[in-house]
Structures are given as C-alpha cells and as structure tokens.
Scaffold this motif. Sequence first.
Motif, mmCIF file in Angstrom:
data_model
loop_
_atom_site.group_PDB
_atom_site.id
_atom_site.type_symbol
_atom_site.label_atom_id
_atom_site.label_comp_id
_atom_site.label_asym_id
_atom_site.label_seq_id
_atom_site.Cartn_x
_atom_site.Cartn_y
_atom_site.Cartn_z
ATOM 1 N N PHE A 42 23.925 5.131 2.227
ATOM 2 C CA PHE A 42 23.130 4.421 1.217
ATOM 3 C C PHE A 42 22.538 3.138 1.794
ATOM 4 O O PHE A 42 21.365 2.823 1.570
ATOM 5 N N PHE A 43 23.369 2.398 2.535
ATOM 6 C CA PHE A 43 22.908 1.144 3.127
ATOM 7 C C PHE A 43 21.770 1.395 4.107
ATOM 8 O O PHE A 43 20.749 0.698 4.092
ATOM 9 N N ARG A 44 21.928 2.413 4.972
ATOM 10 C CA ARG A 44 20.891 2.700 5.957
ATOM 11 C C ARG A 44 19.577 3.079 5.290
ATOM 12 O O ARG A 44 18.516 2.563 5.653
ATOM 13 N N ARG A 45 19.630 3.958 4.305
ATOM 14 C CA ARG A 45 18.405 4.392 3.638
ATOM 15 C C ARG A 45 17.752 3.248 2.865
ATOM 16 O O ARG A 45 16.513 3.123 2.847
ATOM 17 N N THR A 46 18.570 2.415 2.250
ATOM 18 C CA THR A 46 18.027 1.276 1.506
ATOM 19 C C THR A 46 17.329 0.300 2.439
ATOM 20 O O THR A 46 16.219 -0.166 2.160
ATOM 21 N N MET A 47 17.966 0.006 3.567
ATOM 22 C CA MET A 47 17.365 -0.945 4.498
ATOM 23 C C MET A 47 16.119 -0.368 5.159
ATOM 24 O O MET A 47 15.157 -1.103 5.415
ATOM 25 N N ALA A 190 19.241 -9.044 7.418
ATOM 26 C CA ALA A 190 18.990 -9.059 5.980
ATOM 27 C C ALA A 190 19.385 -10.397 5.361
ATOM 28 O O ALA A 190 18.624 -10.979 4.569
ATOM 29 N N TYR A 191 20.545 -10.892 5.728
ATOM 30 C CA TYR A 191 21.004 -12.157 5.144
ATOM 31 C C TYR A 191 20.212 -13.349 5.677
ATOM 32 O O TYR A 191 19.942 -14.305 4.940
ATOM 33 N N THR A 192 19.842 -13.300 6.952
ATOM 34 C CA THR A 192 19.020 -14.381 7.490
ATOM 35 C C THR A 192 17.662 -14.406 6.802
ATOM 36 O O THR A 192 17.142 -15.478 6.457
ATOM 37 N N ALA A 193 17.073 -13.231 6.587
ATOM 38 C CA ALA A 193 15.789 -13.160 5.890
ATOM 39 C C ALA A 193 15.914 -13.675 4.456
ATOM 40 O O ALA A 193 15.020 -14.368 3.950
ATOM 41 N N PHE A 194 17.036 -13.343 3.811
ATOM 42 C CA PHE A 194 17.228 -13.813 2.438
ATOM 43 C C PHE A 194 17.284 -15.327 2.390
ATOM 44 O O PHE A 194 16.606 -15.975 1.565
#
Length: 254
Positions: A42-47, A190-194
């Motif tokens: 799920f994580f891979r497809r979402t990202m 992802a967290y750095t971008a956030f």
Amino acid sequence: MHYVQQGLLYLHIFTGGLGLLLFWIPIFGRKGGFNHRRFGVFFRRTMLTSVISGVILALFWIVVPTMGHPELLENPRAVPYFQRFGAFLVHLGLVMYTSVMGGQWALEAKTNRDSLRTPARVAPAVLLVFTSIGSGYMGIRYEQVLMMVFAPLGLMIAWGQLRFIFAKEVEPKAWLVEHLSGYIGTGIGAYTAFFAFGGRTLFSDIGAWQYAFWILPGVIGNIAVVLLARKYRAHDAAKSRSARTVPMPVKKSC
C-alpha cells in the motif's frame, strides 16, 4: 488545463499525506509478517501515485508555467523561478521513485543481483546522479537551501544502489538492508517534503530553525539505516562463527 493541474495537485497532496501515515505500519510490523508485506505494498503504490502526479505537475511548471499561473504573464521575471522549482520537483520525484523501487527490486532479487543489471533498473540511479548535481548547482547559485539539502541525499541513494547492483560481492543480508533503506529513504523524502512545503506555514514563525525540520528526517533516517546495517552484519557474523564452531560428528570404530 487549469483544472487538470489542480486535480494533480490535490491527488499529489492526498496520496503524499496518506503515505506519511502508511509508512509507519510496515516499519513497526514484524519483518516478513502479513501487515509488513500488505501495508508495504500500500505504501509503495501510494507513494508512486504521489510521485507520478507530482512529476507531471512539475513538468507543467517547466514547459507551460503561465498556464497554471496566469499571474506570471504580468510578472515574466518570476517565470524562471517557477521553472527552476519545477526542475527541483522532478529531482525530488526521482529521489522518491529510485528509493522505493530500488528497495522493491532488491527484495525481489535478493542474492541474485543479475536481474538488477538491466537498463530499466540501472537508469533511475544514473539519472539521479545528474539531477542531484543539477539540484546542487541551482541550490548554490540561487541560494536555495532545500535544493542543497536534497542534492547530497540523491547522490547517496544513487551511489548506494549502484554499489549494491555492480559490486562483485556483497554481504549475505545486503539485499535486506537495501530493501529497508530504500523504503526508509522514501519516508525520509516524504517527511522532508512535508516539512519543507506543507509544514512551511506551520513553522514559519521560528525563522531559520525551520531548516532543522527539513534536515532532521534525513539525519534520523540515515542513522536508522546505519544501525540496521550493523545489526544484520553482526547477525551474519554470529551465524558464521557458530557454523565454524559446530563439532563434527565422530565416527565410532567397530
């Protein structure tokens, strides 16, 4: 076309935010367990959805910046800034793609790394080297801290993957370290971008301290990767010593 770009933006934000939450389930789940594998997918497809939508949006900003931002027609001097920012977003998307897919490919290949030595699987890491150099150059020239932060991160990810693919010999658990570091690297991005984009309004009152929130995910993530690598190296070394010290059965004489 404006609505298309808005739709891509909302899709990018939604899937990126969802990925921030899904990231922790496989991290804390039992490695190889049902939740680890299911939520890892799920994580891979979402990202990947977030990455693809973000890159398409960035290409719009590079090629036709005034289409999504008609106000630029009255301020043409701002157009190069949007185009540079779009180029940086392409680099960021490549960082995320290379991380998550590199981790997945390492899991599929395990000790048989011949399957990784194909143009389709080498190209993302090679391309990431060039976009990292370009991002670093733009960051230094235009004094953009975020570009300077993601340039070395991209180089480290690319170097790690290329070394794993082409090294003559790797440690027995190198594929597992590569898999986990790839997914952790995606979480770092992802967290750095956030914090850099979405969190900018949340931390705008703390001045230069907000840069710490951009850098901390990468620092913490890299520490986690180093600790994981040491853990599995120690485990392999212990197994190797145990195998050498197992007493051989003694044949009884008649």
